[in-house]
Scaffold this motif. Structure first.
Motif, PDB file in Angstrom:
ATOM      1  N   HIS A 221       0.804  -1.223   0.000  1.00  0.00           N
ATOM      2  CA  HIS A 221       0.000   0.000   0.000  1.00  0.00           C
ATOM      3  C   HIS A 221       0.836   1.272   0.000  1.00  0.00           C
ATOM      4  O   HIS A 221       0.291   2.367  -0.070  1.00  0.00           O
ATOM      5  CB  HIS A 221      -0.952   0.003   1.205  1.00  0.00           C
ATOM      6  N   LYS A 223       3.002   4.239  -1.310  1.00  0.00           N
ATOM      7  CA  LYS A 223       2.975   4.899  -2.615  1.00  0.00           C
ATOM      8  C   LYS A 223       4.384   5.156  -3.143  1.00  0.00           C
ATOM      9  O   LYS A 223       4.743   6.267  -3.509  1.00  0.00           O
ATOM     10  CB  LYS A 223       2.201   6.216  -2.520  1.00  0.00           C
ATOM     11  N   LYS A 266       2.699  -3.021  -7.665  1.00  0.00           N
ATOM     12  CA  LYS A 266       3.659  -1.910  -7.767  1.00  0.00           C
ATOM     13  C   LYS A 266       3.948  -1.575  -9.240  1.00  0.00           C
ATOM     14  O   LYS A 266       4.085  -0.414  -9.605  1.00  0.00           O
ATOM     15  CB  LYS A 266       4.967  -2.274  -7.062  1.00  0.00           C
ATOM     16  N   ARG A 269       0.999   0.331 -10.526  1.00  0.00           N
ATOM     17  CA  ARG A 269       0.912   1.672  -9.953  1.00  0.00           C
ATOM     18  C   ARG A 269       1.842   2.594 -10.759  1.00  0.00           C
ATOM     19  O   ARG A 269       1.493   3.730 -11.076  1.00  0.00           O
ATOM     20  CB  ARG A 269       1.323   1.646  -8.481  1.00  0.00           C
ATOM     21  N   GLU A 273       0.933   5.950 -12.885  1.00  0.00           N
ATOM     22  CA  GLU A 273       1.527   7.265 -12.624  1.00  0.00           C
ATOM     23  C   GLU A 273       2.266   7.826 -13.841  1.00  0.00           C
ATOM     24  O   GLU A 273       2.182   9.009 -14.141  1.00  0.00           O
ATOM     25  CB  GLU A 273       2.489   7.207 -11.432  1.00  0.00           C
TER      26      GLU A 273
END
Ligand code: KG4
Ligand code: ZN
Length: 360
Positions: A221, A223, A266, A269, A273
């Motif tokens: 979790h 970031k 990951k 993510r 981004e």
């Protein structure tokens, strides 16, 4: 077209490849692997549960001339080789030197240019390799791309803006994911190397995914793009201590799922981004079918390309070192050679151009 002889001895595989390379950095370089020879030392190291550096060195010194000889009896005429490539790190120092000394002698004796290659770069470029076809159609790499490099020594996320322009965005804070597979395998009394063994026995689990043992997913979790796998390994150790009768296949499947969940989360993510258009998977753990499948599915969902090496180029091999050497050779041709930071390439005295884009 140039012909490259590549040598890899960073760990427990003695590998020599002969490949042809063509193309430039504007298009996509193309490779034809003529020979991809690997002499594995796994049996030698198995009784010790891991790689013993001095045994690795001894075996490399013994096996390199044997492999070269077998190339010479097949296709190789040294006078036709344009470039010799050798892994200069990261890896086990005594093992690396066996390859470097061998490559250096060959290069001097036959007056062939020598180029030093970063092992991790080799892994990343391994998706460009294809056995025996210089014109194979690669799945297009659209940039930016996110590369996930997962091996016995590293777990790294990289953002790539081109084949030669990239930046590390995260890495493991403790164990590499391959190392976690190897350690969990040892806890489960499975032989070295543990990754393929865990994957093999995980398939025997009858548990539905939702009933898997709830192992932790460290840092999932957070970031950032860093990882941690040592807590997951310890959780497996304690679980087995408290549940000695548990089915090993269920433990293997649950551990594997936890590791894959973190890697996938990951990676995607980062995709989100950086608005990435492709995902690249590389390194020994990329041989794990469940990981490849999970990333492929997620890439499909996101409508982006997923690229990973053909199976034989996942674990250590010399063809990937040849591919990386060619790309470095192309970029060196375009700019003045600069002094490289060799810190992580273990070489102090050695002045080869180990053009590490990774800056590791
Ligand atoms: O890239 P590699 O051959 O050597 C290094 O540079 O470290 O990676 C070896 C690692 C080992 O930890 C091995 O257990 C893992 O890759 N590995 C796997 C699988 N095949 C190899 N891990 C999970 N599943 C596999 N099928
Ligand atoms: Zn490797």
């Amino acid at each position: 077209m140039i012909k490259i002889l590549a040598i890899e001895t960073s760990c427990d595989e003695t590998a020599i490849s002969l490949l042809e390379a063509e193309g430039d950095l504007k298009g996509e370089p193309k490779f034809k692997v003529i020979e991809n020879l690997i002499s594995s030392q796994i049996e030698m190291h198995r009784p010790f549960g891991g790689v013993v550096p001095n045994i690795a060195k001894r075996e490399h010194i013994k096996n390199l001339p044997i492999l070269l000889n077998s190339l010479q009896t097949k296709n190789l005429k040294l006078e036709t080789v344009d470039l010799i490539a050798v892994t200069v790190g990261p890896g086990l120092e005594p093992a690396l030197w066996a390859g470097i000394n061998f490559a250096e002698d060959l290069a001097k004796k036959h007056n062939i240019p020598l180029i030093g290659v970063n092992h991790l770069e080799g892994h990343i470029y391994s998706f460009l390799l294809s056995q025996n076809s210089i014109n194979h159609k690669l799945k297009t790499i659209n940039y930016p791309a996110i590369a996930l490099l997962v091996s016995g020594g590293h777990t790294i996320l990289i953002k790539m803006d081109s084949l030669t322009k990239w930046k590390k965005i995260g890495e493991t804070q403790d164990d590499a994911v391959g190392e976690a597979f190897d350690k969990v395998a040892r806890i489960l009394d499975l032989p070295y190397p543990g990754g393929p063994e865990i994957e093999r026995i995980a398939k025997n689990s009858k548990l539905k995914t939702e009933n898997y043992i709830d192992f932790p997913r460290p840092m999932i979790h957070q970031k950032n793009y860093n990882f941690s796998f040592s807590g997951l390994k310890t959780a497996v150790l304690y679980y087995l201590r408290d549940n000695p009768k548990i089915n090993k296949a269920d433990v293997a499947a649950s551990f594997q799922k936890a590791a894959i969940d973190v890697l996938t989360k990951k990676t995607f993510r980062a995709v989100e981004e950086f608005n990435a258009k492709s995902v690249i998977l590389a390194g020994g753990v990329a041989a794990n079918y469940a990981l490849r499948e999970n990333l492929q599915n997620k890439a499909d969902e996101n409508n982006i390309n997923f690229l990973c090496p053909e199976f034989e180029f996942n674990t250590d091999n010399a063809s990937m070192i040849g591919a990386s050497a060619y790309i470095n050779y192309l970029s060196l041709k375009n700019k003045k050679p600069k002094k490289q930071n060799m810190e992580n390439n273990v070489i102090g005295k050695y002045k080869m151009e180990a053009n590490s884009n990774l800056n590791l």
